[in-house]
Scaffold this active site. Structure first.
Site, PDB file in Angstrom:
ATOM      1  N   TYR A   1      35.493  34.898  47.292  1.00 14.05           N
ATOM      2  CA  TYR A   1      35.257  33.762  48.183  1.00 14.05           C
ATOM      3  C   TYR A   1      34.411  34.187  49.380  1.00 14.05           C
ATOM      4  O   TYR A   1      34.837  34.988  50.200  1.00 14.05           O
ATOM      5  CB  TYR A   1      36.573  33.163  48.693  1.00 14.05           C
ATOM      6  CG  TYR A   1      37.500  32.667  47.604  1.00 14.05           C
ATOM      7  CD1 TYR A   1      37.009  32.111  46.428  1.00 14.05           C
ATOM      8  CD2 TYR A   1      38.882  32.754  47.754  1.00 14.05           C
ATOM      9  CE1 TYR A   1      37.864  31.653  45.428  1.00 14.05           C
ATOM     10  CE2 TYR A   1      39.740  32.298  46.760  1.00 14.05           C
ATOM     11  CZ  TYR A   1      39.223  31.759  45.606  1.00 14.05           C
ATOM     12  OH  TYR A   1      40.075  31.317  44.626  1.00 14.05           O
TER      13      TYR A   1
ATOM     14  N   HIS B   1      41.052  37.334  38.287  1.00 16.33           N
ATOM     15  CA  HIS B   1      40.405  36.100  38.735  1.00 16.33           C
ATOM     16  C   HIS B   1      39.500  35.496  37.654  1.00 16.33           C
ATOM     17  O   HIS B   1      38.502  36.106  37.273  1.00 16.33           O
ATOM     18  CB  HIS B   1      39.583  36.416  39.998  1.00 16.33           C
ATOM     19  CG  HIS B   1      39.149  35.200  40.761  1.00 16.33           C
ATOM     20  ND1 HIS B   1      38.479  35.282  41.961  1.00 16.33           N
ATOM     21  CD2 HIS B   1      39.293  33.872  40.512  1.00 16.33           C
ATOM     22  CE1 HIS B   1      38.222  34.055  42.400  1.00 16.33           C
ATOM     23  NE2 HIS B   1      38.707  33.188  41.540  1.00 16.33           N
TER      24      HIS B   1
END
Length: 321
Positions: free
Chosen positions: A61, A126
């Site tokens: 992110y 992820h």
């Protein structure tokens, strides 16, 4: 009269109890627009003060910015480490995907430094649909088990969009080696397909976290970002639902969050937050749900509008051989 505390829910067999609303820190990485450091810290502080104890981030992110900002926010709380639960991820980076044992082992040290922590409560692989699921089973999870033994992480999770990746991995790893799954965009008013998988996940003793209750911006008055992968048909239906709510003096985002929160088999609903105002609105929606219940009529009216696109999703990941 004291404020209603945010409900805490057990996470699978971990012994952790997560606030029903979790703080999604991807916006702190400027993923949806620029957030100042002071706003980031204030958001984390406000969330914690209102009973949010679960904070989720990833090195992906904002190309590591989210982790750094969350680290500063948590440090500024000045409370004992055991008062909050932190999850971060590994395997997906600005540079691309790498689920090798070597990379994920290095990844946690980098994340801990950015977060200014000695350990994270949960480390998750992820978006595993972009890697080889067999590598996740035979290489990545065993590497994470070693990190668990080393005390750098407490629990292991996997995340992804297509629900089939969860059963593929959980059917092949030793029982108890994966503690948590994080699913997104599959438990919201427009798509509740995660529901069908809940009995299976519970039978495996796995804790369940659901993110993106607003379907990455579909269920908002302002609508999704340009890059949103949904079909034009799904976008148009959600826009119509939002406009309908607005016309009735209701907010589609609040109703969407309350819908997601009302299934107690899901331990926490992760919501991206980047301002004190957003934190206040999300917590207020949860408290209202706990005290007054959800607006069943409004939800069924939205469901009617969304019926033609119910459970419609979008492709994600690589074709698994």
């Amino acid at each position: 009269m004291a404020a209603t505390p945010l409900e805490l829910r057990p996470l699978g067999n971990t012994g952790l109890k997560l606030s029903c609303v979790g703080f999604g820190a991807s916006p702190l990485g400027n993923v949806f627009g620029v957030v100042s450091e002071s706003d980031a810290i204030a958001s984390v502080r406000q969330a914690f003060s209102l009973g949010v104890n679960f904070f989720d981030t990833s090195p992906y992110y904002g190309g590591t910015l989210s982790e750094k900002m969350l680290g500063k926010g948590l440090k500024a709380l000045g409370v004992p480490r055991n008062e909050y639960i932190v999850s971060t991820k590994c395997g997906r980076y600005k540079e691309g995907f790498d689920f090798s044992a070597e990379r994920v082992t290095r990844s946690i040290d980098e994340s801990l430094e950015r977060l200014q922590l000695d350990y994270v409560d949960i480390l998750q692989c992820h978006d595993i649909e972009f890697g080889s699921l067999d590598q996740i089973v035979t290489e990545t999870i065993p590497a994470l088990l070693k990190l668990k033994e080393a005390g750098k992480i407490r629990f292991i999770g996997i995340t992804g969009l297509p629900l089939g990746v969860f059963t593929y991995v959980l059917d092949r790893v030793p029982p108890g080696s994966v503690d948590v799954v994080l699913s997104y965009c599959h438990y919201s008013i427009n798509d509740s397909t995660l529901e069908d998988l809940l009995p299976y996940l519970k039978s495996k003793g796995v804790g369940i976290i659901s993110a993106s209750p607003l379907a990455m911006g579909l269920l908002t008055e302002s609508g999704p970002p340009e890059w949103h992968p949904a079909s034009p048909e799904l976008k148009a239906a959600c826009q119509a639902a939002a406009a309908y709510c607005k016309g009735k003096g209701k907010n589609v985002s609040k109703l969407g969050l309350q819908y997601s929160l009302s299934n107690k088999d899901i331990s926490s609903i992760l919501v991206g937050m980047n301002s004190v105002k957003q934190v206040d609105e999300n917590v207020a929606a949860a408290v209202e749900l706990a005290t007054a219940g959800k607006d069943e009529q409004a939800v069924s009216e939205i469901q009617e509008i969304l019926k033609p696109v119910k459970n419609q999703t979008w492709p994600s990941g690589i074709q698994q051989s």
